[in-house]
Design an enzyme around this catalytic site. Structure first.
Site, PDB file in Angstrom:
ATOM      1  N   CYS A  60      41.823  39.412  43.090  1.00  0.00           N
ATOM      2  CA  CYS A  60      41.458  38.925  44.497  1.00  0.00           C
ATOM      3  C   CYS A  60      41.387  39.672  45.605  1.00  0.00           C
ATOM      4  O   CYS A  60      41.739  40.954  45.644  1.00  0.00           O
ATOM      5  CB  CYS A  60      42.758  37.862  44.679  1.00  0.00           C
ATOM      6  SG  CYS A  60      42.907  36.945  46.113  1.00  0.00           S
ATOM      7  N   ARG A 104      46.273  42.702  50.252  1.00  0.00           N
ATOM      8  CA  ARG A 104      47.563  43.388  49.723  1.00  0.00           C
ATOM      9  C   ARG A 104      47.366  43.924  48.366  1.00  0.00           C
ATOM     10  O   ARG A 104      48.467  44.580  47.855  1.00  0.00           O
ATOM     11  CB  ARG A 104      48.837  42.252  49.920  1.00  0.00           C
ATOM     12  CG  ARG A 104      49.144  41.971  51.227  1.00  0.00           C
ATOM     13  CD  ARG A 104      49.934  40.808  51.211  1.00  0.00           C
ATOM     14  NE  ARG A 104      49.297  39.525  50.768  1.00  0.00           N
ATOM     15  CZ  ARG A 104      49.657  38.372  50.484  1.00  0.00           C
ATOM     16  NH1 ARG A 104      51.130  38.066  50.732  1.00  0.00           N
ATOM     17  NH2 ARG A 104      48.975  37.356  50.083  1.00  0.00           N
ATOM     18  N   HIS A 140      47.755  37.651  41.774  1.00  0.00           N
ATOM     19  CA  HIS A 140      49.116  37.877  42.410  1.00  0.00           C
ATOM     20  C   HIS A 140      49.889  36.894  43.079  1.00  0.00           C
ATOM     21  O   HIS A 140      49.213  35.824  43.362  1.00  0.00           O
ATOM     22  CB  HIS A 140      48.695  39.135  43.442  1.00  0.00           C
ATOM     23  CG  HIS A 140      47.684  38.278  44.653  1.00  0.00           C
ATOM     24  ND1 HIS A 140      48.432  37.881  45.888  1.00  0.00           N
ATOM     25  CD2 HIS A 140      46.490  37.842  44.684  1.00  0.00           C
ATOM     26  CE1 HIS A 140      47.346  37.229  46.723  1.00  0.00           C
ATOM     27  NE2 HIS A 140      46.328  37.448  45.863  1.00  0.00           N
TER      28      HIS A 140
HETATM   29 ZN   LIG Z   1      44.893  35.763  46.283  1.00  0.00          ZN
END
Ligand SMILES: [Zn+2]
Length: 277
Positions: free
Chosen positions: A110, A114, A166
């Protein structure tokens, strides 16, 4: 049976001059002075003097000198330290990378800020070839991810393909809702299709559990799309390419590996349906 079990002739590795040259020459982009994308701020942090209106002492990003941190300016300054420290700690790294790349891992993840794949793996530049998009969705006809996968498998000869989702994924949260999102709607369509196919299961869970379950189902769906590609199937058979599904916990920094074992019949069916010569 694991996908890796299909490996029949390990050692066969696709190579190309493209692989050798891919990282040897950095691309530079010059922006005109009037460009709205060019920063007018000085590159040195200590010279950056924001107006008093821009300074908020209660802001956690305000530093001890009362200056609000700007990550782009900081990043350019920190890059010099990082480059010097990395060259000192790993003297062979940059000279080696300047001659080409030979990453072992293709990472499909993704775009979320983060989830920095090389950092979370504790690896170095040159170790991970990367494609990231919103919610790590593998569209079967997507030219961008398709080109990355083909290049990584056929020319770089990666040993591992990782599809990583995630926790707390905004794209997954969006697909769990019903708000109109413009261009994001067609992008998120595969996620909504997974949601539709698993609606009963997802509705039996709490919101938090359902979101995490959709993250996992999306990774499995992505792996299914990736392993429908003939180049991937060939590499699995010929040189033992392995595929993996991971979920990254943004709250702890820990990766969790999904069990993606499947039956021998399932693999045979996929080979029959998707492998081309
Ligand atoms: Zn994501």
């Amino acid at each position: 049976m694991n996908l890796a079990g299909l490996a029949a002739r390990p050692g066969l590795m696709a190579r190309s001059v493209l692989a050798h040259n891919a990282a040897s020459r950095p691309l530079t982009l010059s922006l005109p002075r009037a460009s709205p994308f060019a920063t007018s701020a000085p590159l040195s942090c200590k010279n950056h003097k924001p107006s008093s209106a821009a300074v908020d002492a209660s802001d956690p990003e305000t530093n001890r000198a009362g200056l609000r941190a700007d990550k782009y300016t900081d990043g350019l300054r920190l890059n010099k330290d990082w480059a010097a420290n990395t060259a000192r700690d790993h003297p062979e790294l940059f000279p080696t990378l300047a001659t080409g790349q030979k990453p072992q891992i293709l990472w499909l993840g993704c775009s979320d800020s983060r989830c920095p794949e090389t950092s979370m793996l504790g690896l170095q530049p040159g170790d991970v070839f990367v494609h990231r998009n919103i919610a790590n969705i593998m569209h079967p006809g997507d030219l961008s991810s398709g080109a990355v996968i083909e290049y990584a498998v056929k020319y770089l000869g990666v040993k591992h393909i990782v599809v990583c989702g995630h926790t707390s994924c905004g794209g997954v949260a969006a697909a769990m809702g019903n708000k109109e999102l413009g261009i994001l709607d067609p992008w998120l369509l595969p996620l909504r299709q997974v949601r539709e196919r698993n609606l009963s299961l997802l509705q039996s869970l709490s919101d938090e559990e359902a979101a995490l379950k959709l993250v996992e189902l999306n990774v499995r769906e992505g792996l299914s799309v990736v392993t429908q590609k003939s180049a991937v199937l060939n590499a699995i058979q010929e040189r033992g390419l392995q595929v993996h599904g991971l979920i990254y916990d943004v709250a702890s920094g820990v990766l969790r590996e999904l069990d993606i074992q499947e039956t021998e019949d399932s693999l045979k069916h996929r080979l029959l349906a998707f492998k081309t010569e």
